[in-house]
Design a protein around this motif. Structure first.
Motif, PDB file in Angstrom:
ATOM      1  N   MET A  62       0.867  -1.179  -0.098  1.00  0.00           N
ATOM      2  CA  MET A  62      -0.086  -0.025   0.076  1.00  0.00           C
ATOM      3  C   MET A  62       0.873   1.208   0.081  1.00  0.00           C
ATOM      4  O   MET A  62       0.756   2.101  -0.729  1.00  0.00           O
ATOM      5  N   ASN A  63       1.893   1.169   0.737  1.00  0.00           N
ATOM      6  CA  ASN A  63       2.955   2.430   0.809  1.00  0.00           C
ATOM      7  C   ASN A  63       3.662   2.613  -0.467  1.00  0.00           C
ATOM      8  O   ASN A  63       3.814   3.749  -0.937  1.00  0.00           O
ATOM      9  N   ILE A  64       4.112   1.673  -1.126  1.00  0.00           N
ATOM     10  CA  ILE A  64       4.436   1.701  -2.813  1.00  0.00           C
ATOM     11  C   ILE A  64       3.405   2.229  -3.341  1.00  0.00           C
ATOM     12  O   ILE A  64       3.991   3.266  -4.147  1.00  0.00           O
ATOM     13  N   MET A  65       2.244   1.936  -3.475  1.00  0.00           N
ATOM     14  CA  MET A  65       1.170   2.371  -4.418  1.00  0.00           C
ATOM     15  C   MET A  65       1.027   3.997  -3.975  1.00  0.00           C
ATOM     16  O   MET A  65       0.843   4.657  -4.779  1.00  0.00           O
ATOM     17  N   VAL A  66       0.707   4.222  -2.452  1.00  0.00           N
ATOM     18  CA  VAL A  66       0.836   5.745  -2.313  1.00  0.00           C
ATOM     19  C   VAL A  66       1.911   6.426  -2.929  1.00  0.00           C
ATOM     20  O   VAL A  66       1.662   7.636  -3.454  1.00  0.00           O
ATOM     21  N   GLU A  67       2.959   6.168  -2.577  1.00  0.00           N
ATOM     22  CA  GLU A  67       4.016   6.908  -3.240  1.00  0.00           C
ATOM     23  C   GLU A  67       4.047   6.798  -4.812  1.00  0.00           C
ATOM     24  O   GLU A  67       4.351   8.345  -5.367  1.00  0.00           O
ATOM     25  N   GLU A  68       3.430   6.089  -5.622  1.00  0.00           N
ATOM     26  CA  GLU A  68       3.471   6.020  -6.934  1.00  0.00           C
ATOM     27  C   GLU A  68       2.374   7.038  -7.417  1.00  0.00           C
ATOM     28  O   GLU A  68       2.482   7.954  -8.262  1.00  0.00           O
ATOM     29  N   ILE A  69       1.373   7.043  -6.739  1.00  0.00           N
ATOM     30  CA  ILE A  69       0.165   7.959  -6.985  1.00  0.00           C
ATOM     31  C   ILE A  69       0.595   9.552  -6.640  1.00  0.00           C
ATOM     32  O   ILE A  69       0.210  10.277  -7.347  1.00  0.00           O
ATOM     33  N   ASN A  70       0.974   9.558  -5.636  1.00  0.00           N
ATOM     34  CA  ASN A  70       1.487  11.079  -5.232  1.00  0.00           C
ATOM     35  C   ASN A  70       2.391  11.470  -5.950  1.00  0.00           C
ATOM     36  O   ASN A  70       2.312  12.880  -6.565  1.00  0.00           O
ATOM     37  N   LYS A  71       3.677  10.758  -6.598  1.00  0.00           N
ATOM     38  CA  LYS A  71       4.464  11.383  -7.465  1.00  0.00           C
ATOM     39  C   LYS A  71       3.734  11.774  -8.745  1.00  0.00           C
ATOM     40  O   LYS A  71       4.189  12.697  -9.477  1.00  0.00           O
ATOM     41  N   HIS A  72       2.786  10.929  -9.360  1.00  0.00           N
ATOM     42  CA  HIS A  72       1.670  11.156 -10.536  1.00  0.00           C
ATOM     43  C   HIS A  72       1.155  12.474 -10.190  1.00  0.00           C
ATOM     44  O   HIS A  72       0.895  13.360 -10.937  1.00  0.00           O
ATOM     45  N   ILE A  73       0.532  12.800  -9.073  1.00  0.00           N
ATOM     46  CA  ILE A  73      -0.245  13.968  -8.821  1.00  0.00           C
ATOM     47  C   ILE A  73       0.660  15.303  -8.906  1.00  0.00           C
ATOM     48  O   ILE A  73       0.425  16.061  -9.480  1.00  0.00           O
ATOM     49  N   GLN A  74       1.752  15.158  -8.091  1.00  0.00           N
ATOM     50  CA  GLN A  74       2.789  16.153  -8.312  1.00  0.00           C
ATOM     51  C   GLN A  74       3.235  16.431  -9.657  1.00  0.00           C
ATOM     52  O   GLN A  74       3.537  17.580 -10.156  1.00  0.00           O
ATOM     53  N   LYS A  75       3.685  15.258 -10.619  1.00  0.00           N
ATOM     54  CA  LYS A  75       4.421  15.536 -11.959  1.00  0.00           C
ATOM     55  C   LYS A  75       3.446  15.991 -12.683  1.00  0.00           C
ATOM     56  O   LYS A  75       3.697  16.506 -13.862  1.00  0.00           O
TER      57      LYS A  75
END
Length: 362
Positions: A62-75
């Motif tokens: 879940m933490n890996i998924m959160v990091e990927e989603i947040n990177k996408h939101i920021q990028k």
């Protein structure tokens, strides 16, 4: 987890997520593909989701998924939300304060449009080394996880910490930044770390010393009360402080460099407890308050007339009344557990939080 399963999460807005956000809210759909190598060309809008089958997802995943989603939101904010202006282009100022609980009164007291970022940490305790990097955040998180009862899910602290760094990085160069701090080690350490994070930004940056201005403008009008932190000040008084201090000059390049230098020195220190002494942040041994803890317990025993077990939360409340420093109750609870494990105090109950167990002198 499964070679032919694709899990799709719908991003609803630009807010960064935590592990608890993923598990408690949000729209999920599950799809199956023929082979794992079909993933790169997969488009969920061209397929029907599977129904009636769920999957167990570990906290680590879940933490890996959160990091990927947040990177996408920021990028990719413009790709995700075309036509919407970035939040820092729609506000007149950004206010930053540490720790997070002090952000609430600021959000209530200050005029709109503005953004208030609350830093989700207590920087008077714990290691600081390489805190602007993943390795330092991981080491700090491990120390907190092993010693401090924050009573929250794994990864939530780390998620919130990383998300706050993203919010600070997202600030547009044209908007003025106000950093609030009080005369205590927690907020003064936070001030230096925040300025270090902002070191490459060209914004005008202002420091508002809330406790200093409170003494200057507020205590003469109300009953004499000394405050040590921004979080102690009511929203209406924070508004007054801001109005009185808004004419101040932004930090000079020289001052910013000096604060950055002070942070670099702090980040090399090995102490895990810091105090505000003579207008400076000083590292002290972690057992600094152990004597006060034991004296407070002895005093409460004398008031009892015996040595009955005392609720740990009550002991910590009595200690905090005697202190002229902002030290979180979590750190004091950590030291009480240390005194238990060392055989100085006796325990009754399970020490999963200060409300769940009692203590007394042996």
């Amino acid at each position: 987890m499964e070679p032919n399963v694709v899990i799709v999460f719908k991003i609803e807005n630009k807010n960064y997520l935590t592990v608890s956000d993923l598990s408690e809210k949000g729209e999920w759909k599950t799809f199956e593909i023929n082979r794992g190598d079909d993933f790169d060309s997969f488009n969920h809008e061209e397929h029907k989701p599977r129904v009636g089958k769920g999957y167990f997802i570990t906290q680590d995943d879940m933490n890996i998924m959160v990091e990927e989603i947040n990177k996408h939101i920021q990028k990719c904010p413009q790709t995700l939300f075309p036509g919407e202006k970035h939040w820092s282009n729609t506000v007149s100022a950004v206010h930053i304060v540490s720790p997070e609980f002090a952000a609430g009164p600021l959000r209530v007291g200050l005029e709109r449009p503005k953004i208030v970022i609350g830093f989700p940490d207590f920087l008077s305790i714990g290691p600081l080394r390489n805190l602007d990097e993943k390795i330092g955040q991981k080491l700090r998180n491990e120390w907190l996880h092993e010693n401090i009862n924050f009573e929250q899910d794994d990864y939530v602290y780390l998620n919130k910490f990383t998300n706050t760094l993203r919010e600070i990085d997202d600030i547009s160069d044209h908007v003025p930044i106000y950093i609030w701090c009080g005369n205590n080690a927690d907020e003064q350490t936070g001030l230096r770390f925040i300025l270090y994070l902002l070191r490459d930004k060209k914004n005008d940056i202002f420091i508002i010393n809330s406790t200093k201005f409170y003494q200057r403008y507020i205590t003469s009008k109300v009953e004499e009360q000394y405050v040590f932190s921004t979080g102690q000040i009511e929203a209406k008084n924070l508004k007054l402080i801001f109005e009185k201090s808004i004419e101040g000059k932004p930090l000079s390049d020289r001052d910013r460099k000096q604060f950055n230098k002070e942070w670099e020195t702090l980040s090399q220190s090995k102490e895990v407890l810091r105090l505000w002494i003579n207008d400076e942040i000083k590292g002290v041994p972690e057992h600094h308050f152990d004597t006060l803890i034991l004296e407070t317990i002895e005093k409460l025993h004398q008031e009892q007339g015996n040595k009955e077990f005392l609720l740990t939360a009550r002991v910590i409340g009595e200690i905090l009344k005697q202190m002229n420093e902002v030290i979180g109750d979590f750190f004091l609870e950590y030291r009480i557990r240390h005194l238990i494990y060392s055989g100085v105090l006796e325990l009754k109950g399970i020490p999963k939080s200060m409300r769940h167990y009692r203590i007394r002198m042996r």
